[in-house]
Scaffold this motif. Sequence first.
Motif, PDB file in Angstrom:
ATOM      1  N   LYS A   1       0.478  -1.287  -0.045  1.00 48.09           N
ATOM      2  CA  LYS A   1      -0.156   0.070  -0.376  1.00 48.09           C
ATOM      3  C   LYS A   1       0.772   1.469  -0.395  1.00 48.09           C
ATOM      4  O   LYS A   1       2.187   1.165   0.694  1.00 48.09           O
TER       5      LYS A   1
ATOM      6  N   VAL B   1       0.514   5.787   0.337  1.00 57.72           N
ATOM      7  CA  VAL B   1       0.141   6.845   0.901  1.00 57.72           C
ATOM      8  C   VAL B   1       0.368   8.452   0.022  1.00 57.72           C
ATOM      9  O   VAL B   1       2.520   8.250   0.471  1.00 57.72           O
TER      10      VAL B   1
ATOM     11  N   CYS C   1      -3.436   5.399  -1.964  1.00 61.63           N
ATOM     12  CA  CYS C   1      -4.375   6.039  -1.777  1.00 61.63           C
ATOM     13  C   CYS C   1      -4.454   7.775  -1.144  1.00 61.63           C
ATOM     14  O   CYS C   1      -2.952   7.758  -0.383  1.00 61.63           O
TER      15      CYS C   1
ATOM     16  N   VAL D   1      -4.235  11.121  -0.339  1.00 62.48           N
ATOM     17  CA  VAL D   1      -4.944  12.316   0.241  1.00 62.48           C
ATOM     18  C   VAL D   1      -5.112  13.392   0.561  1.00 62.48           C
ATOM     19  O   VAL D   1      -4.203  14.167  -0.415  1.00 62.48           O
TER      20      VAL D   1
ATOM     21  N   ALA E   1      -8.310   9.274   0.970  1.00 61.13           N
ATOM     22  CA  ALA E   1      -8.915   9.839   2.398  1.00 61.13           C
ATOM     23  C   ALA E   1      -8.789  11.696   2.435  1.00 61.13           C
ATOM     24  O   ALA E   1      -8.004  12.539   2.232  1.00 61.13           O
TER      25      ALA E   1
ATOM     26  N   LEU F   1      -0.890  12.001   6.963  1.00 57.92           N
ATOM     27  CA  LEU F   1      -1.415  10.712   7.034  1.00 57.92           C
ATOM     28  C   LEU F   1      -2.312  10.246   8.616  1.00 57.92           C
ATOM     29  O   LEU F   1      -2.789   8.981   7.004  1.00 57.92           O
TER      30      LEU F   1
ATOM     31  N   ALA G   1      -4.853   8.604   6.503  1.00 62.09           N
ATOM     32  CA  ALA G   1      -5.033   7.125   5.980  1.00 62.09           C
ATOM     33  C   ALA G   1      -5.082   6.207   6.754  1.00 62.09           C
ATOM     34  O   ALA G   1      -4.956   5.555   6.467  1.00 62.09           O
ATOM     35  N   GLU G   2      -5.951   6.400   8.043  1.00 62.11           N
ATOM     36  CA  GLU G   2      -5.512   5.394   8.960  1.00 62.11           C
ATOM     37  C   GLU G   2      -6.409   4.158   8.435  1.00 62.11           C
ATOM     38  O   GLU G   2      -6.271   3.090   8.644  1.00 62.11           O
TER      39      GLU G   2
ATOM     40  N   PHE H   1      -7.364   3.226   5.870  1.00 62.33           N
ATOM     41  CA  PHE H   1      -6.937   2.896   4.793  1.00 62.33           C
ATOM     42  C   PHE H   1      -6.045   1.867   4.794  1.00 62.33           C
ATOM     43  O   PHE H   1      -5.819   0.658   4.322  1.00 62.33           O
ATOM     44  N   ALA H   2      -4.750   2.282   5.577  1.00 64.54           N
ATOM     45  CA  ALA H   2      -3.955   1.432   5.779  1.00 64.54           C
ATOM     46  C   ALA H   2      -4.366   0.405   6.473  1.00 64.54           C
ATOM     47  O   ALA H   2      -3.890  -1.176   6.741  1.00 64.54           O
TER      48      ALA H   2
ATOM     49  N   VAL I   1       2.635   0.718   5.421  1.00 62.91           N
ATOM     50  CA  VAL I   1       2.144   1.697   4.198  1.00 62.91           C
ATOM     51  C   VAL I   1       3.911   2.287   4.065  1.00 62.91           C
ATOM     52  O   VAL I   1       4.339   3.033   4.400  1.00 62.91           O
TER      53      VAL I   1
ATOM     54  N   VAL J   1       4.508   5.636   2.222  1.00 66.10           N
ATOM     55  CA  VAL J   1       4.906   6.921   2.361  1.00 66.10           C
ATOM     56  C   VAL J   1       5.337   8.107   1.501  1.00 66.10           C
ATOM     57  O   VAL J   1       6.281   8.080   1.600  1.00 66.10           O
TER      58      VAL J   1
END
Length: 272
Positions: free
Chosen positions: A6, A8, A67, A69, A94, A106, A109-110, A112-113, A118, A120
């Motif tokens: 994943k 972010v 994801c 943000v 997010a 960040l 996006a919790e 999503f994680a 993740v 970043v």
Amino acid sequence: MQRTAKVVVLAAGRGSRMRATHPGVALDPAQERAAAAGRKPLVPFHGHPFLSYSLTEVARAGIEEVCLVVGPGGDPLQRYYESVRPERIRLRFAVQENPRGSAHALLAAEAFAAGDPVVVLNADNLYPSTAIEAVSRLPGHGLIGFEASGLVELGGISPDRIRAFAVLVRDFDGCLREIREKPGEDELVDFGADPLVSMTCWRFTSGVFDACRSVTPSERGELELPDAAMHLVQKAGACVHVHPLRAGVLDLTRQADVAALDGRLRGREVDF
């Protein structure tokens, strides 16, 4: 080490430096509109927003879950990427309701994680897929320490701008010991001939979210991701691995960057 699945992308920034005009900088109308709005990821190059080149590198690194943000209120970035049909990645969004800094972004996006590690990344930097893949394979928490000379020679970032970035200090085990923000020229000498620089290319496990909730506002009044990383080091006793890498990163911060990046992105494929 299994690759992190994943990513972010922090894309909710206000872009205040991008909005500032510079004498002698010529942008086409579409670039000018995006720059005036501070929408760095949407500045177009050869028919594609800057962020699409970044998403292509994410796809090339083999990561499929992404994801973005974004800001509140129907962010134009979200509207644009909801209209495209990616074939190699799956996009989610997010919302960072208030622009309170990178650690706060960040946190958005919790969900999503969902407990998974993740990677970043910043939306206004274009990282090569080699860097994204390398950071995705780090154990635990970690980041890429980009060699300063590589950023200059391969990324076209001026030595003067390098001094405005954060320099990384490692211990003997290769773990992060200190993040020195914007060291002066006299200080920079202490980091050797080719210091390692942070360009916001991180890997975190789920523990980072508690760290993000624990930091206090910086001098800029923001909740900063580097402070969350140092919280992991100093309060949680974690090793944040620093992986040295010689690679170029394209940086889109100011309107003056657009012309140089236009040449570097000419002929690049967009395929995500």
